[in-house]
Each structure stands twice: as C-alpha cells, then as structure tokens.
Design a protein around this motif. Structure first.
Motif, PDB file in Angstrom:
ATOM      1  N   LYS A   2      45.161  47.036  46.720  1.00 39.19           N
ATOM      2  CA  LYS A   2      46.363  46.812  47.502  1.00 39.19           C
ATOM      3  C   LYS A   2      46.231  45.606  48.416  1.00 39.19           C
ATOM      4  O   LYS A   2      47.172  44.848  48.586  1.00 39.19           O
ATOM      5  CB  LYS A   2      46.655  48.054  48.341  1.00 39.19           C
ATOM      6  CG  LYS A   2      47.744  48.896  47.787  1.00 39.19           C
ATOM      7  CD  LYS A   2      48.044  49.990  48.783  1.00 39.19           C
ATOM      8  CE  LYS A   2      49.010  50.945  48.269  1.00 39.19           C
ATOM      9  NZ  LYS A   2      50.345  50.795  48.412  1.00 39.19           N
ATOM     10  N   THR A   3      45.042  45.417  48.981  1.00 37.18           N
ATOM     11  CA  THR A   3      44.825  44.294  49.878  1.00 37.18           C
ATOM     12  C   THR A   3      44.995  42.985  49.140  1.00 37.18           C
ATOM     13  O   THR A   3      45.645  42.062  49.644  1.00 37.18           O
ATOM     14  CB  THR A   3      43.417  44.370  50.494  1.00 37.18           C
ATOM     15  OG1 THR A   3      43.264  45.624  51.138  1.00 37.18           O
ATOM     16  CG2 THR A   3      43.191  43.264  51.480  1.00 37.18           C
ATOM     17  N   SER A   4      44.425  42.890  47.942  1.00 37.97           N
ATOM     18  CA  SER A   4      44.540  41.644  47.180  1.00 37.97           C
ATOM     19  C   SER A   4      45.996  41.386  46.778  1.00 37.97           C
ATOM     20  O   SER A   4      46.442  40.244  46.775  1.00 37.97           O
ATOM     21  CB  SER A   4      43.643  41.670  45.957  1.00 37.97           C
ATOM     22  OG  SER A   4      44.032  42.695  45.080  1.00 37.97           O
ATOM     23  N   THR A   5      46.723  42.429  46.447  1.00 34.03           N
ATOM     24  CA  THR A   5      48.133  42.272  46.098  1.00 34.03           C
ATOM     25  C   THR A   5      48.923  41.789  47.306  1.00 34.03           C
ATOM     26  O   THR A   5      49.780  40.908  47.187  1.00 34.03           O
ATOM     27  CB  THR A   5      48.714  43.614  45.594  1.00 34.03           C
ATOM     28  OG1 THR A   5      47.917  44.068  44.509  1.00 34.03           O
ATOM     29  CG2 THR A   5      50.142  43.458  45.133  1.00 34.03           C
ATOM     30  N   THR A   6      48.613  42.334  48.458  1.00 34.65           N
ATOM     31  CA  THR A   6      49.293  41.929  49.693  1.00 34.65           C
ATOM     32  C   THR A   6      48.995  40.472  50.004  1.00 34.65           C
ATOM     33  O   THR A   6      49.902  39.693  50.332  1.00 34.65           O
ATOM     34  CB  THR A   6      48.851  42.827  50.866  1.00 34.65           C
ATOM     35  OG1 THR A   6      49.111  44.181  50.531  1.00 34.65           O
ATOM     36  CG2 THR A   6      49.563  42.459  52.133  1.00 34.65           C
ATOM     37  N   ILE A   7      47.723  40.094  49.900  1.00 38.27           N
ATOM     38  CA  ILE A   7      47.340  38.709  50.195  1.00 38.27           C
ATOM     39  C   ILE A   7      48.009  37.760  49.216  1.00 38.27           C
ATOM     40  O   ILE A   7      48.513  36.709  49.604  1.00 38.27           O
ATOM     41  CB  ILE A   7      45.797  38.565  50.152  1.00 38.27           C
ATOM     42  CG1 ILE A   7      45.181  39.299  51.340  1.00 38.27           C
ATOM     43  CG2 ILE A   7      45.382  37.102  50.150  1.00 38.27           C
ATOM     44  CD1 ILE A   7      43.683  39.378  51.312  1.00 38.27           C
ATOM     45  N   GLY A   9      50.823  38.241  47.699  1.00 41.90           N
ATOM     46  CA  GLY A   9      52.237  38.182  48.067  1.00 41.90           C
ATOM     47  C   GLY A   9      52.485  37.256  49.246  1.00 41.90           C
ATOM     48  O   GLY A   9      53.438  36.473  49.258  1.00 41.90           O
ATOM     49  N   ILE A  10      51.608  37.340  50.235  1.00 44.46           N
ATOM     50  CA  ILE A  10      51.742  36.481  51.420  1.00 44.46           C
ATOM     51  C   ILE A  10      51.569  35.016  51.037  1.00 44.46           C
ATOM     52  O   ILE A  10      52.345  34.148  51.470  1.00 44.46           O
ATOM     53  CB  ILE A  10      50.725  36.904  52.501  1.00 44.46           C
ATOM     54  CG1 ILE A  10      51.123  38.264  53.081  1.00 44.46           C
ATOM     55  CG2 ILE A  10      50.632  35.863  53.610  1.00 44.46           C
ATOM     56  CD1 ILE A  10      50.082  38.888  53.990  1.00 44.46           C
TER      57      ILE A  10
END
Length: 94
Positions: A2-7, A9-10
């Motif tokens: 999830k963290t990598s997906t969030t990063i 996306g940002i």
C-alpha cells in the motif's frame, strides 16, 4: 504494498501537476515547448544513466558469480581427484 502504491500515486500526481502548470503558464508557446523539450531530455539522460548503472552492476555481478562458480568447480575436481587417489591407495593395500 500500500505504501508503494501511495507513493506512486503522489509522484504521478506531482508529475501531472507540473505538466499542467507548464502548459498553462503565461509564457509563449515556443518557450513552453522548449522547456518541455529540455526537461524531457534531462529526464531521459537521468534514466539512461541509471539504466547504464544497473546494467553495469548486473554485468559485474554476473562475472563475479561465474568466476566463483569456476573456482568452486575446480575445487570439487581437486577434491574428487584426491578421493580417487585415496581409493586407489586403499585398493592397492588389500
């Protein structure tokens, strides 16, 4: 993950925002196109440099692995020949 997906996306949103900012900037079209071209070249050069570094590292590591494998194979051959000689010695004593 999830963290990598969030990063990701940002980073994607930041890139889109930068592109939109350049396109809507109060500058002449030719200047804007030149800025886009220059930035694209910078990103391309940066990506090429990183790619070349990865390829170089993989090549170097591959050569190291091959050399280590050859060394171990030679050691196994030596050990096998020593064992074979020992077996011959034992057989000749009986």
């Amino acid at each position: 993950m999830k963290t990598s997906t969030t990063i990701l996306g940002i980073l994607g949103a930041a890139a889109a925002g930068a592109a939109i900012g350049i396109l809507f900037a109060p500058d002449k079209g030719s200047n804007t196109r030149k800025k886009i071209k220059d930035k694209s070249k910078d990103y391309s050069d940066n990506l090429k440099t990183k790619f070349d570094g990865v390829v170089s590292k993989i090549t170097s590591n591959g050569k190291d692995i091959i050399e280590e494998g050859k060394s171990k194979l030679n050691q196994v051959k030596e050990d096998f020949n020593t064992l074979k000689d020992d077996v011959k010695t034992v057989k000749s004593n009986y």
